[in-house]
Design an enzyme around this catalytic site. Structure first.
Site, short mmCIF file in Angstrom:
data_model
loop_
_atom_site.label_atom_id
_atom_site.label_comp_id
_atom_site.label_asym_id
_atom_site.label_seq_id
_atom_site.Cartn_x
_atom_site.Cartn_y
_atom_site.Cartn_z
N GLY A 1 41.35 23.49 35.80
CA GLY A 1 40.62 23.00 34.62
C GLY A 1 40.39 24.11 33.62
CB SER B 1 32.32 24.32 21.64
OG SER B 1 32.74 25.31 20.73
#
Ligand SMILES: Nc1ncnc2c1ncn2[C@@H]1O[C@H](COP(=O)(O)OS(=O)(=O)O)[C@@H](OP(=O)(O)O)[C@H]1O
Ligand SMILES: Nc1ncnc2c1ncn2[C@@H]1O[C@H](COP(=O)(O)OP(=O)(O)O)[C@@H](O)[C@H]1O
Length: 207
Positions: A160, A111
């Protein structure tokens, strides 16, 4: 009658058995313990140790682990920012349902974006969203690298990857921060103990 998102002409159904009835039955208060941090920071380790400790105390918890949910509920999502946002949104909604069921829901996901975590917080009633920040240095997480993902990310084979070429935004106002003491990471039992103490002090372990 109301409209929500793409749904029109929808109604909210009430039931005579509510959250507080379930909490009395379980002798605890429903809440969400949201564990955030880099890959390898110890989120799953804390989630499992905490789940075991609560179980030993006769408290009902359930773990929502990002990696595991990506095998089912979230298997249509990748790791670009919009997909991570949708991942967190869905898990936030599921966590809210578990808390409403009266459980101590332990959500363990990277998160990385503050905005997405704050949206999950906003779904819960005041104080029942407990954000736990695994504040472990990147070099420690990278040295652990239990899945070999940092190595692949450094070699450019994963693009990423959080902490390498994708951002992680640390919480500004989390309820609990787990960090090294004198350069040493606390043991899993000590980390879980920190969360249990918080839950005890705030009254979540009693109806
Ligand atoms: N690009 C990239 N960045 C970060 N992590 C990656 C990536 N690709 C795969 N993985 C693996 O996916 C796990 C993280 O899933 P999450 O659902 O927790 O991620 S997120 O909250 O949506 O960012 C994460 O698990 P943990 O190590 O438990 O954090 C990794 O195993
Ligand atoms: N408190 C700790 N002390 C020592 N090693 C730990 C601790 N927490 C986690 N680890 C180890 O670090 C690695 C990553 O932990 P993990 O819980 O899988 O992290 P995450 O879920 O954040 O990716 C694992 O090999 C785990 O055994």
């Amino acid at each position: 009658m109301s409209s929500v998102g793409k749904s029109t002409n929808i109604f909210w159904q009430e039931c005579s058995v509510g959250k507080s009835d379930r909490e009395k039955l379980l002798k605890q208060k429903g809440c969400v313990v949201w564990i955030t941090g880099l890959s390898g920071s110890g989120k799953s380790t804390l989630a499992c140790t905490l789940g075991r400790e609560l179980h030993n105390r006769g408290k009902l918890s359930y773990i929502l682990d990002g990696d595991n949910l990506r095998h089912g509920l979230n298997k249509d999502l990748g790791f670009k920012a919009e997909d991570r946002a949708e991942n967190i949104r869905r898990v936030g909604e599921v966590a809210k349902l578990f808390a409403d069921a009266g459980l101590i829901c332990i959500a363990s996901l990277i998160s990385p974006y503050r905005k997405d975590r704050d949206s999950c917080r906003a779904l819960l009633s005041d104080k029942s969203f407990i954000e736990v920040y695994m504040n472990m240095p990147l070099d420690l997480c990278e040295s652990r690298d239990p899945k070999g993902l940092y190595k692949l990310a450094r070699a450019g084979k994963i693009k990423g990857f959080t902490g390498i070429d994708d951002p992680y935004e640390p919480p500004l106002n989390c309820e609990i921060e787990i960090q090294q003491q004198d350069g040493i990471c606390p043991s899993p039992c000590v980390m879980a103990g920190q969360v249990v103490t918080y839950l005890e002090e705030k009254g979540f372990l009693h109806a």
